[in-house]
Write an enzyme that holds these catalytic residues in place. Structure first.
Site: not given
Length: 245
Positions: A211, A139, A55, A221
């Protein structure tokens, strides 16, 4: 014709096809030699044992799925005061004067050092990623759209993510390894890497979150890098490659 002395950084082996000469703004000449060495490109690996998700960010230039973070060198920020001083010295000189020509050359050399430092760093980091792994997953970043953000455009341009991915791509290709680019709309940051739950919103200012489905504590990240890796494995398997869990 008078021979020109050149500094070669490697021996020339094979059949010379073409030579391209370029001249930099600082007056340096470079010759790019296209040579056919007769060596075929390596066959892409069909079994991938090590996959790394990466990332990219601004505080840290890269965060991978193992949790390793590489700080953003911020070359432009470090050189900004020096560049500004030399730019102001150039603007004070009279146009057409020898002093202005000298100041222009001094400024050009400072910009050249900045570009060389960034390029050197961006060659070494992808080399480490490719040498240590058989597949690297990133990405698909639309940098042109990201540069429309007036507050971050200078920092994004300095990070030069597009150039970093380009170097990753050709270094992977020359070793028969894989660079996987996942869909730009994949919600890597908003998806829990433990249970797969996706939150509706996650502001950029939130660096750590819990979560709501499995109560896992996630670092934004690193969580994104893990999700990028998992999605890359899915893409590799869809291409018929053997990838261990």
């Amino acid at each position: 014709l008078t021979p020109i002395k050149a500094r070669l950084h490697r021996d020339i082996t094979g059949t010379l096809k073409s030579i391209t000469l370029t001249r930099t703004t600082t007056g340096k000449y470079f010759a790019a030699l296209l040579v056919d060495d007769g060596v075929e490109a390596p066959t892409p690996l069909q079994t991938v044992d090590t996959v790394l998700g990466v990332d990219m960010g601004l505080t840290h230039l890269s965060i991978d799925s193992t949790g390793r973070k590489v700080a953003n060198p911020r070359f432009l920020k470090r050189a900004r005061a020096n560049l500004r001083r030399k730019q102001k010295a150039l603007s004070r000189c009279q146009k057409g004067s020898k002093r202005r020509a000298k100041a222009r050359l001094t400024l050009a050399k400072a910009h050249e050092r900045l570009a060389n430092a960034r390029a050197d760093f961006q060659h070494k980091l992808p080399r480490q990623f490719i040498d240590d792994n058989q597949a690297v997953v990133v990405e698909t970043l639309k940098v042109k759209n990201l540069l429309k953000n007036r507050k971050l455009s200078k920092h994004i341009a300095d990070a030069s993510w597009f150039s970093l991915v380009q170097k990753l791509e050709y270094k992977a290709k020359e070793q028969g390894k894989h660079l996987v680019k996942i869909d730009q709309w994949f919600a890597s940051s908003k998806t829990c890497s433990c249970c797969g739950h996706k939150v509706d919103t996650l502001p950029l200012s939130v660096r750590n979150w819990s979560c709501p489905a499995c109560t896992a504590e996630l670092e934004r990240d690193v969580n994104a890098a893990i999700n990028i890796r998992q999605q890359g494995i899915i893409n590799l398997r869809a291409e018929g490659l053997s990838v261990p869990a």
